[in-house]
Design an enzyme around this catalytic site. Structure first.
Site, PDB file in Angstrom:
ATOM      1  N   ASP A 478      49.314  38.223  34.718  1.00  0.00           N
ATOM      2  CA  ASP A 478      50.210  39.377  34.609  1.00  0.00           C
ATOM      3  C   ASP A 478      51.131  39.252  33.394  1.00  0.00           C
ATOM      4  O   ASP A 478      51.308  38.154  32.841  1.00  0.00           O
ATOM      5  CB  ASP A 478      51.038  39.462  35.909  1.00  0.00           C
ATOM      6  CG  ASP A 478      51.493  40.869  36.228  1.00  0.00           C
ATOM      7  OD1 ASP A 478      51.389  41.745  35.361  1.00  0.00           O
ATOM      8  OD2 ASP A 478      51.975  41.087  37.368  1.00  0.00           O
ATOM      9  N   ASP A 548      49.276  50.093  38.374  1.00  0.00           N
ATOM     10  CA  ASP A 548      50.018  49.799  39.605  1.00  0.00           C
ATOM     11  C   ASP A 548      50.024  51.007  40.532  1.00  0.00           C
ATOM     12  O   ASP A 548      50.475  50.915  41.674  1.00  0.00           O
ATOM     13  CB  ASP A 548      51.465  49.418  39.273  1.00  0.00           C
ATOM     14  CG  ASP A 548      51.587  47.931  38.994  1.00  0.00           C
ATOM     15  OD1 ASP A 548      50.640  47.182  39.286  1.00  0.00           O
ATOM     16  OD2 ASP A 548      52.641  47.511  38.473  1.00  0.00           O
TER      17      ASP A 548
HETATM   18  C1  DGJ Z   1      52.885  43.822  38.341  1.00  0.00           C
HETATM   19  C2  DGJ Z   1      51.461  43.951  38.783  1.00  0.00           C
HETATM   20  O1  DGJ Z   1      50.861  45.052  38.191  1.00  0.00           O
HETATM   21  C3  DGJ Z   1      51.430  44.039  40.305  1.00  0.00           C
HETATM   22  O2  DGJ Z   1      50.128  44.244  40.752  1.00  0.00           O
HETATM   23  C4  DGJ Z   1      52.014  42.786  40.890  1.00  0.00           C
HETATM   24  O3  DGJ Z   1      51.199  41.694  40.565  1.00  0.00           O
HETATM   25  C5  DGJ Z   1      53.420  42.578  40.355  1.00  0.00           C
HETATM   26  N1  DGJ Z   1      53.476  42.648  38.920  1.00  0.00           N
HETATM   27  C6  DGJ Z   1      53.978  41.258  40.806  1.00  0.00           C
HETATM   28  O4  DGJ Z   1      55.193  40.995  40.261  1.00  0.00           O
END
Ligand code: DGJ
Length: 745
Positions: A478, A548
Site C-alpha cells: 500500500d 477503495d
Molecule cells: C488503503 C487501502 O486502499 C485499503 O484497502 C486498506 O488497505 C487501507 N489503506 C489500510 O490502511
C-alpha cells in the site's frame, strides 16, 4: 524485416503485418514524422513532406525560407531554433543557455528489444518478437549524445519509445525536460480521451474534441495518481468501441508525469508524454547517461476496443512478469472493511474459518497488525507484530490459516513512516523533507526518502526478514499519501529537483530485489485503491487494488474505465458489505458478486456474519467463478454497453480460440414498463453454434453478434446476469442447415 532503411530517401519504415511507422531524415539532420497507422504496403513511399515558408517561422537553412523547424513534423523537437511549439526536451549547459543543436549522427537496427537501465519496460522473450531502431543524435558543441529508441513488435500493433541522453563531453549539463516521446500528426481532427478521477472514483472516462493550443494532464504528486492516469488516446471523430482509428499513449512510469497535446495554427497535432518537467531537473555529468521511462504507443483501426485488447495482451504478457503472470489468482478474503484496525486473533480466525467453508483460497491480513497501531496515527516503519492483537505472532496466525488449506497474505506500507514510530525517532532525516521547513502530514504520515540508497537498503532488509520469518503467499503493498516539501537530506542543492524521480528509481530497485527474492509471493500494489494503477507498478506486481470504492454500481464505472488500458487480470475486485462504506448504497449480494467476478474476485466483509441464504449465494458464485475465471483473466474483452451512457451496462470476455465467452450484464436503475432489449455480442465465431448457461437452445455466433441476445425484462434496480457461452463444437443440430445457408451465399 520489420525495420527497413533507405539511405537515398532517408526513410525508416517500421512495420508489421498491420501497422507502419515512417520516419524521414530531412536534410540528413532532422528525423521528421511521416506517417503512423495502417500498414503501408510499399516499403519506401515517395516523400510526402511539403514545405512552405510561413511568416514568423524562422529557417535554420540559409537561403531556404521554405524550411522551418516550426512547421516540420518532428520526432523529438528541440527548443531554441525556430520551433515555437512545445519541445520534447530542454537542456541547460554550463553557460546557462538552453539552446542545443542535436542532429542525426548514426543509427542502428537491433533484433529484439534492449532493457531499460533501472526502469520498468515492456520486454521480449525471444529476439524474434521485435526489432529496435536506435537513432543517435549529437550536439557536437556539448559533446552530448541523444538516442531515440523505437521498438516495433511483430505480433502487436505497438511501438515502444524512449530516449537516453549520454554526456560524452567535458562539461556538466542539466536536463530540464526530457519527454519519453513526441510525435506530430499532420491534422487535428481528433477527439482525445483520458482517464481522470480522485480517491474512490478512479479512471472515469472523458472524451473531448481537441482545441487550438495546449491541453494536458499531469501529476506532480510523486505518484501517477488517482487524478490522472498516465495515458491518453487520440480518436478519429467517428471512432467508437468497435470502429475507427485510435492511437494510445501509455507511460510505463509510476511517478510525476505529463501528457500534452498541442494543436498548432496549421492544424497539426503534437503529442508528448514523459516525466513531468515541472519541478524536475537532472544533472548529467561527463560520462553519465540519463534514461527516460518508456511509452507504449498502440495503433488500432478497430476502435477503442481494438486499442484496449492490444494493451491488454501487451501488459499481461510483456509487461507483467513472474510466477503469477500466466496464472489465475486465488480468491481472497481481506479483513479491512470487516474490522478496520479493531481485531484480535479470534476475530481474524472466525473470518478465515468462514471464508474457507465458502471456498475462499487466500486470507489477507490488512492494516493494523504491527507496532502499536490502533488507528492511522502511528507505527508505520515498525514492521514488528503487535502481540496484544496477535499473541501467537504472525507465524501462529499464518500456520492456522495454512493448516485450514488456505494461503496467507499480509498488508504492508513500506514506503511510509509515522512520526510516532521507533523508526522516525531513530532516523528523523529519513523522510522526504526540506531542512528547516514544516513537514506536512497526510493521513498522519510522512514518506521515506527512497531517493537515498541507505533508506532503500533498510527497506529491503526489513522486508526480507519479514517475508522470510512467516510463510507469506501474497503481499498487498500500500501507499497512502502524496509528496509534499519534496527534497532530500542526502542530495546537494543542484540535485534537489531530482528527488521525486530518484524516489521512483529507489522504489523500483526495492521492488526488483524483493520480487526476485520472493518469486512465490503474489504482490498486489495499492495506493489508497487505484492511486498508482500504472504499467510501471504492473512490471513488478501483476495486480493492483482497483479502488477503495467497493460499491457495485460505482465499480462498474471504475472497472470499465480501467479496462480502457488495463486487463481484468490486473484488477483486484472485492465483494463488500451493505450499506456500502463509501456511498451508503444497498445493492444485492448477487450484483456485488457479479461486479467483482469481472476481475480478480475477492471478499472484504464479515463473511462469518452472512445469513445462511447469503452464504449459499456466495458458494454458488464461487463455483461459477471457477468456470469463468480463465475467460476473465485471459479472454479478449469487448465492451458492449457503457455505464457512462446509461443504466444498462455490459461487457464480455471471449477465449482466444472463440470456443467460450462470458457476458456480464448489469441494470443499475430499472425502468417502468421497460422495452425489450437485445444485446449484440462481439468476438464470437460467426460459423460456430453456442449454448448459453448450459441451456438447451442453440445460437449461431453470427446471430448472437448480428441479431443479438435477448435480455430479460427487469423489474428491479441493481440487477445483474452472467451468461456463459460455450461452443457446441460439431454437436450442433443446426450444423447442416447452417452450412447450406453459407453455401448458398
Ligand atoms: C488503503 C487501502 O486502499 C485499503 O484497502 C486498506 O488497505 C487501507 N489503506 C489500510 O490502511
Amino acid at each position: 524485416m520489420p525495420i527497413a532503411w533507405n539511405e537515398k530517401s532517408g526513410i525508416f519504415h517500421l512495420y508489421n503485418n498491420r501497422m507502419s511507422y515512417l520516419i524521414q531524415l530531412v536534410h540528413g539532420k532532422y528525423p521528421a514524422h511521416l506517417y503512423w497507422g495502417k500498414r503501408v504496403q510499399i516499403l519506401q513511399p515517395s516523400s510526402i513532406l511539403q514545405f512552405k515558408g510561413r511568416a514568423f517561422s524562422p529557417s535554420t537553412e540559409p537561403g531556404n525560407p521554405a524550411f522551418s523547424l516550426d512547421t516540420l513534423p518532428q520526432e523529438y523537437p528541440a527548443f531554441g531554433n525556430g520551433d515555437f511549439r512545445s519541445p520534447a526536451y530542454l537542456l541547460r549547459s554550463k553557460d546557462g543557455s538552453t539552446v542545443t543543436e542535436f542532429v542525426y549522427d548514426s543509427h542502428e537496427i537491433i533484433k529484439g528489444k534492449p532493457s531499460l537501465k533501472s526502469l520498468p519496460a515492456s520486454y521480449v522473450e525471444a529476439d524474434s518478437e521485435a526489432e529496435t531502431l536506435v537513432i543517435t543524435m549529437v550536439d557536437s558543441m556539448l559533446g552530448m549524445g541523444m538516442n531515440l529508441y523505437y521498438t516495433i513488435y511483430h505480433d502487436l500493433d505497438v511501438a515502444a519509445r524512449s530516449v537516453s541522453f549520454e554526456n560524452r563531453g567535458s562539461q556538466n549539463v542539466v536536463l530540464e525536460k526530457c519527454m519519453s516521446m513526441s510525435v506530430d500528426f499532420h491534422h487535428s481532427d481528433w477527439d482525445w480521451l483520458h482517464l481522470h478521477g480522485t480517491w474512490g472514483r478512479e479512471r472515469h472516462i472523458e472524451r473531448k474534441p481537441l482545441h487550438h493550443g495546449i491541453q494536458l494532464i499531469s501529476s506532480s504528486r510523486g505518484a501517477s495518481s488517482h487524478q490522472h492516469n498516465p495515458f491518453l488516446a487520440l480518436l478519429s471523430k467517428n471512432a467508437n468501441d468497435e470502429y475507427g482509428e485510435v492511437y494510445g499513449f501509455s507511460l510505463v512510469y509510476s511517478g510525476n508525469f505529463q501528457a500534452a497535446i498541442e494543436v498548432s495554427s496549421f492544424q497539426t497535432t503534437r503529442i508528448s508524454i514523459g516525466i513531468n518537467p515541472f519541478n524536475f531537473s537532472w544533472l548529467v555529468k561527463p560520462g553519465e547517461l540519463f534514461q527516460t521511462p518508456e511509452t507504449l504507443m498502440v495503433y488500432s483501426s478497430d476502435g477503442l476496443g481494438g486499442m484496449s485488447r492490444t494493451y491488454h495482451k501487451l501488459l499481461r504478457e510483456r509487461v507483467c512478469r513472474g510466477t503469477y503472470r500466466d496464472k489465475t489468482r486465488p480468491i481472497l478474503i481481506n479483513n479491512w472493511e470487516a474490522t478496520y484496525f479493531h481485531f484480535n486473533e479470534k476475530k481474524i480466525k472466525e473470518i478465515a474459518d468462514a471464508g474457507k467453508d465458502l471456498g475462499i483460497e487466500l486470507f489477507v491480513l490488512d492494516d493494523g497488525w504491527f507496532g502499536h497501531r490502533e488507528n492511522d496515527k502511528s507505527s508505520l516503519g515498525d514492521w514488528f507484530v503487535n502481540k496484544k492483537k496477535l499473541p501467537n505472532g504472525l507465524d501462529g496466525l499464518a500456520d492456522y490459516v495454512r493448516k485450514k488449506g488456505m494461503k496467507f497474505g499480509l498488508w504492508v506500507e513500506p514506503e511510509m513512516v509515522s512520526p510516532d514510530s521507533d523508526l522516525y525517532r531513530k532516523h528523523p532525516d529519513w523522510c522526504i523533507h526540506v531542512s528547516g521547513r514544516s513537514r506536512t502530514l497526510s493521513r498522519n504520515q510522512l514518506i521515506l526518502d527512497l531517493s537515498r540508497k541507505d533508506v532503500c537498503d533498510y527497506v529491503i532488509q526489513i522486508l526480507t526478514m519479514l517475508f522470510k520469518s512467516t510463510q507469506i503467499s501474497y503481499v498487498k503493498w500500500d501507499m497512502n499519501r502524496n509528496m509534499t516539501e519534496v527534497g532530500s537530506a542526502a542530495l546537494p542543492p543542484e540535485r534537489q529537483k531530482e528527488t521525486a524521480h530518484r524516489y521512483m528509481l529507489g522504489l523500483y530497485r526495492i521492488l526488483e530485489t524483493l520480487t526476485g527474492r520472493f518469486p512465490q509471493i503474489l504482490f498486489e500494489s495499492c495506493s489508497g485503491g487505484g492511486g498508482r494503477f500504472d504499467p510501471g507498478m504492473l512490471y513488478y506486481m501483476p495486480q493492483t487494488w482497483t479502488s477503495d470504492d467497493t460499491d457495485a454500481v460505482e465499480r462498474l464505472k471504475i472497472q470499465y474505465g480501467t479496462s480502457i488500458v488495463y486487463p481484468a487480470i490486473t484488477m483486484g475486485a472485492h465483494v463488500s458489505d451493505i450499506p456500502n462504506h463509501q456511498v451508503g448504497r444497498t445493492t444485492p449480494l448477487l450484483m456485488r458478486c457479479h461486479a467483482a467476478m469481472a476481475a480478480n474476485l475477492g471478499f472484504e466483509l464479515n463473511i462469518d456474519k452472512l445469513s445462511a441464504d447469503d452464504k449459499k449465494v456466495v458458494k454458488e458464485q464461487i463455483r461459477l467463478y471457477h468456470r469463468i475465471k480463465e475467460l476473465v483473466c485471459f479472454g479478449n474483452l469487448y465492451r458492449l454497453l457503457s455505464p457512462f451512457d446509461g443504466m444498462d451496462v455490459a461487457w464480455m470476455y471471449v477465449a482466444p480460440n472463440q470456443e467460450r465467452a462470458v457476458v456480464f450484464y448489469f441494470k443499475t436503475l430499472a425502468t417502468p414498463n421497460p422495452p425489450f432489449l437485445r444485446l449484440k455480442l462481439q468476438g464470437l465465431d460467426p460459423l460456430e453454434s453456442y449454448k448459453i448457461n448450459d441451456g438447451k437452445l442453440e445460437y449461431s455466433g453470427d446471430e448472437l453478434m448480428k441479431i443479438g441476445l435477448n435480455l430479460p425484462l427487469i423489474k428491479n434496480d441493481f440487477s445483474s446476469f452472467i451468461f456463459l457461452i460455450e461452443a457446441l463444437k460439431g454437436k450442433s443440430m443446426y450444423i447442416e442447415s447452417r452450412w447450406s445457408l453459407i453455401n448458398l451465399i
